[in-house]
Enzyme design. Structure first.
Site, PDB file in Angstrom:
ATOM      1  CE1 TYR A 150      32.509 -64.463 -43.901  1.00 40.32           C
ATOM      2  CE2 TYR A 150      32.479 -66.419 -45.194  1.00 40.32           C
ATOM      3  CZ  TYR A 150      32.951 -65.075 -45.039  1.00 40.32           C
ATOM      4  OH  TYR A 150      33.666 -64.541 -46.081  1.00 40.32           O
ATOM      5  CB  CYS A 151      31.438 -68.964 -36.323  1.00 41.56           C
ATOM      6  SG  CYS A 151      30.975 -69.527 -34.647  1.00 41.56           S
ATOM      7  CG  MET A 152      27.576 -65.336 -38.620  1.00 34.32           C
ATOM      8  SD  MET A 152      28.480 -63.882 -38.654  1.00 34.32           S
ATOM      9  CE  MET A 152      30.194 -64.518 -38.587  1.00 34.32           C
TER      10      MET A 152
END
Length: 183
Positions: A150-152
């Site tokens: 999950y690249c936020m």
């Protein structure tokens, strides 16, 4: 280069300390029954220019020049617009991308995904379920146990350190950070 890094760290410290601009009261934590997304005009007033561009216009901040890519403190990350709990530092890892990355969400019901065909590669966009904020993307190249990354965007998040969880209405997550917590 060194001066730029020092200034960046100073700005990050200020953001972490102040929590940035938020659309929901910090003292109340997250209550989906009472949350109502602010108007666009209110969001423009309350959010920084970058927070607005990322969350409302599906922007992407610069890698390695954002508040949380190298934050190693214990706590949780919430949506900067709604305050809904999204990720835990217990699931954060260094993906070497320059953005905060997580193996799984803290509260899966607070995330929505949708296909994103805006670039040459197909991606899966991640949005907050209640605030409808663009958060980033999820990929299938993460580490165990989930294989997810999950690249936020830091600009879409507000970090709440463990010491502030109770005071800011997120006390139910304290147990995660006690030895032997269920995570």
């Amino acid at each position: 280069m060194r001066a730029t890094r020092i200034i960046g760290l100073a700005i990050a410290a200020l953001l972490i300390g102040s929590g940035g601009a938020v659309a929901q009261s910090q003292a109340t934590g997250w209550n989906p029954a009472t949350f109502k997304k602010p108007s666009d005009a209110e969001l423009k007033r309350r959010l920084t220019r970058e927070q607005y561009a990322v969350t409302q216009q599906e922007g992407t901040e610069q890698p390695y020049h954002n508040a949380y890519w190298d934050n190693h403190a214990a706590g949780i990350y919430v949506d900067v617009v709604s305050g809904e709990p999204l990720f835990s530092s217990l699931d954060k890892y260094d993906s070497r991308t320059g953005w905060p990355s997580f193996t799984r969400p803290l509260e899966p019901a607070n995330l929505q995904t949708k296909d994103d065909h805006r670039l040459a590669e197909d991606r899966t966009e991640v949005r907050s379920a209640h605030g409808d904020s663009h958060l980033g993307h999820v990929f299938d190249d993460g580490p165990p146990p989930t294989g997810k990354r999950y690249c936020m965007n830091s600009a879409a998040l507000r970090f709440i350190p463990v010491a502030r969880l109770e005071a800011e209405g997120y006390g139910k997550y304290l147990a995660l950070f006690k030895k032997g917590g269920d995570r």
